[in-house]
Motif scaffolding. Structure first.
Motif, PDB file in Angstrom:
ATOM      1  N   GLU A   1     -91.256   5.452 -36.248  1.00  9.18           N
ATOM      2  CA  GLU A   1     -90.492   6.028 -37.353  1.00  9.18           C
ATOM      3  C   GLU A   1     -90.198   7.503 -37.114  1.00  9.18           C
ATOM      4  OE1 GLU A   1     -92.848   4.908 -40.844  1.00  9.18           O
ATOM      5  OE2 GLU A   1     -91.195   3.577 -41.376  1.00  9.18           O
ATOM      6  N   GLU A   2     -90.508   7.952 -35.892  1.00 14.80           N
ATOM      7  CA  GLU A   2     -90.294   9.351 -35.552  1.00 14.80           C
ATOM      8  C   GLU A   2     -88.814   9.725 -35.614  1.00 14.80           C
ATOM      9  OE1 GLU A   2     -91.885   7.192 -33.770  1.00 14.80           O
ATOM     10  OE2 GLU A   2     -93.925   7.911 -33.416  1.00 14.80           O
ATOM     11  N   LEU A   3     -88.596  10.937 -35.990  1.00 14.68           N
ATOM     12  CA  LEU A   3     -87.245  11.475 -35.921  1.00 14.68           C
ATOM     13  C   LEU A   3     -87.410  12.980 -35.906  1.00 14.68           C
ATOM     14  CD1 LEU A   3     -84.260  10.930 -35.834  1.00 14.68           C
ATOM     15  CD2 LEU A   3     -84.209  11.001 -38.290  1.00 14.68           C
ATOM     16  N   LEU A   4     -87.509  13.532 -34.717  1.00 16.00           N
ATOM     17  CA  LEU A   4     -87.754  14.962 -34.649  1.00 16.00           C
ATOM     18  C   LEU A   4     -87.152  15.609 -33.416  1.00 16.00           C
ATOM     19  CD1 LEU A   4     -90.494  15.526 -32.524  1.00 16.00           C
ATOM     20  CD2 LEU A   4     -91.438  14.097 -34.298  1.00 16.00           C
ATOM     21  N   VAL A   5     -86.888  16.892 -33.574  1.00 20.21           N
ATOM     22  CA  VAL A   5     -86.394  17.683 -32.453  1.00 20.21           C
ATOM     23  C   VAL A   5     -87.630  18.092 -31.660  1.00 20.21           C
ATOM     24  CG1 VAL A   5     -85.202  19.799 -31.770  1.00 20.21           C
ATOM     25  CG2 VAL A   5     -84.399  18.503 -33.736  1.00 20.21           C
ATOM     26  N   ASP A   6     -87.734  17.559 -30.453  1.00 21.75           N
ATOM     27  CA  ASP A   6     -88.910  17.781 -29.620  1.00 21.75           C
ATOM     28  C   ASP A   6     -88.884  19.161 -28.983  1.00 21.75           C
ATOM     29  OD1 ASP A   6     -91.325  16.800 -28.672  1.00 21.75           O
ATOM     30  OD2 ASP A   6     -90.440  16.260 -26.746  1.00 21.75           O
ATOM     31  N   SER A   7     -87.767  19.530 -28.380  1.00 18.88           N
ATOM     32  CA  SER A   7     -87.648  20.853 -27.790  1.00 18.88           C
ATOM     33  C   SER A   7     -86.186  21.270 -27.669  1.00 18.88           C
ATOM     34  CB  SER A   7     -88.315  20.893 -26.409  1.00 18.88           C
ATOM     35  OG  SER A   7     -87.617  20.066 -25.513  1.00 18.88           O
ATOM     36  N   LEU A   8     -86.009  22.565 -27.517  1.00 16.51           N
ATOM     37  CA  LEU A   8     -84.674  23.133 -27.375  1.00 16.51           C
ATOM     38  C   LEU A   8     -84.627  23.977 -26.124  1.00 16.51           C
ATOM     39  CD1 LEU A   8     -84.063  24.645 -30.919  1.00 16.51           C
ATOM     40  CD2 LEU A   8     -83.095  22.537 -30.045  1.00 16.51           C
TER      41      LEU A   8
ATOM     42  N   HIS B   1     -87.980   3.717 -32.607  1.00 13.17           N
ATOM     43  CA  HIS B   1     -87.238   2.456 -32.472  1.00 13.17           C
ATOM     44  C   HIS B   1     -86.838   1.897 -33.842  1.00 13.17           C
ATOM     45  CE1 HIS B   1     -86.037  -1.339 -30.727  1.00 13.17           C
ATOM     46  NE2 HIS B   1     -86.842  -1.987 -31.532  1.00 13.17           N
ATOM     47  N   LEU B   2     -87.701   2.068 -34.827  1.00  8.97           N
ATOM     48  CA  LEU B   2     -87.445   1.514 -36.161  1.00  8.97           C
ATOM     49  C   LEU B   2     -86.355   2.255 -36.929  1.00  8.97           C
ATOM     50  CD1 LEU B   2     -91.112   0.767 -37.288  1.00  8.97           C
ATOM     51  CD2 LEU B   2     -89.428  -0.857 -36.425  1.00  8.97           C
ATOM     52  N   ARG B   3     -85.965   3.398 -36.417  1.00  6.19           N
ATOM     53  CA  ARG B   3     -84.887   4.150 -37.069  1.00  6.19           C
ATOM     54  C   ARG B   3     -83.537   3.479 -36.845  1.00  6.19           C
ATOM     55  NH1 ARG B   3     -85.952   8.401 -40.687  1.00  6.19           N
ATOM     56  NH2 ARG B   3     -88.101   8.999 -40.275  1.00  6.19           N
TER      57      ARG B   3
ATOM     58  N   GLU C   1     -84.742  10.456 -26.742  1.00  6.20           N
ATOM     59  CA  GLU C   1     -85.855   9.663 -26.226  1.00  6.20           C
ATOM     60  C   GLU C   1     -86.278   8.688 -27.320  1.00  6.20           C
ATOM     61  OE1 GLU C   1     -90.498   9.915 -25.059  1.00  6.20           O
ATOM     62  OE2 GLU C   1     -89.441  11.817 -25.298  1.00  6.20           O
ATOM     63  N   THR C   2     -86.277   7.418 -26.985  1.00  5.02           N
ATOM     64  CA  THR C   2     -86.655   6.412 -27.975  1.00  5.02           C
ATOM     65  C   THR C   2     -88.154   6.149 -27.924  1.00  5.02           C
ATOM     66  OG1 THR C   2     -84.489   5.401 -27.694  1.00  5.02           O
ATOM     67  CG2 THR C   2     -86.126   4.107 -28.848  1.00  5.02           C
ATOM     68  N   VAL C   3     -88.798   6.210 -29.090  1.00  7.04           N
ATOM     69  CA  VAL C   3     -90.231   5.946 -29.190  1.00  7.04           C
ATOM     70  C   VAL C   3     -90.423   4.498 -29.629  1.00  7.04           C
ATOM     71  CG1 VAL C   3     -92.384   6.653 -30.315  1.00  7.04           C
ATOM     72  CG2 VAL C   3     -90.577   8.342 -29.900  1.00  7.04           C
ATOM     73  N   PRO C   4     -91.214   3.718 -28.867  1.00  7.49           N
ATOM     74  CA  PRO C   4     -91.407   2.313 -29.231  1.00  7.49           C
ATOM     75  C   PRO C   4     -92.112   2.172 -30.581  1.00  7.49           C
ATOM     76  CG  PRO C   4     -92.534   2.841 -27.162  1.00  7.49           C
ATOM     77  CD  PRO C   4     -91.952   4.101 -27.677  1.00  7.49           C
ATOM     78  N   ALA C   5     -91.842   1.075 -31.244  1.00 12.85           N
ATOM     79  CA  ALA C   5     -92.485   0.803 -32.521  1.00 12.85           C
ATOM     80  C   ALA C   5     -93.891   0.267 -32.291  1.00 12.85           C
ATOM     81  CB  ALA C   5     -91.661  -0.209 -33.299  1.00 12.85           C
TER      82      ALA C   5
END
Ligand SMILES: [Zn+2]
Length: 123
Positions: free
Chosen positions: A100-107, A32-34, A62-66
């Protein structure tokens, strides 16, 4: 245009993992903070994916809450956004523990059978 640079990394990561196969779906976790604008990120992604293994892939964001932990009282709480504020004591000295996550979870990659159907099936 910070979405553009994020999209660039996503396309690069996805292409590297695809190892020659086509990517049909990319699951992305964004904190969320991104402060990412999903529509803007999707647009940039489509633009950059053009002509790569990721072209035409669906981007799922997918948005991750702060979340933050208060340095004064140690309480951890979910955060609405910046500035972070402790939900228990109201203190502002809060350490970010999520969002603060920012990642490719799966493909999701195309099955190889798809590539083998050319020729031999003509009528
Ligand atoms: Zn506190």
């Amino acid at each position: 245009m910070h979405e553009l640079s994020i999209a660039e990394s996503v396309v690069r990561i996805a292409s590297a993992h695809a190892a020659g196969r086509r990517v049909t779906r990319v699951d992305l976790r964004v904190g969320h903070l991104r402060q990412v604008v999903p529509a803007s990120l999707e647009f940039s992604f489509e633009l950059l994916a053009d002509g790569t293994a990721v072209e035409g892939a669906e981007l799922v964001i997918e948005t991750v809450p702060a979340a933050g932990r208060c340095r004064a009282c140690g309480d951890e709480s979910e955060q609405e956004g910046l500035p972070l504020r402790c939900a228990r004591c109201g203190g502002l000295d809060v350490e970010v523990t999520g969002g603060e996550e920012l990642l490719v979870d799966s493909l999701e990659l195309e099955e190889e059978t798809e590539l083998a159907t050319t020729g031999g099936t003509g009528t």
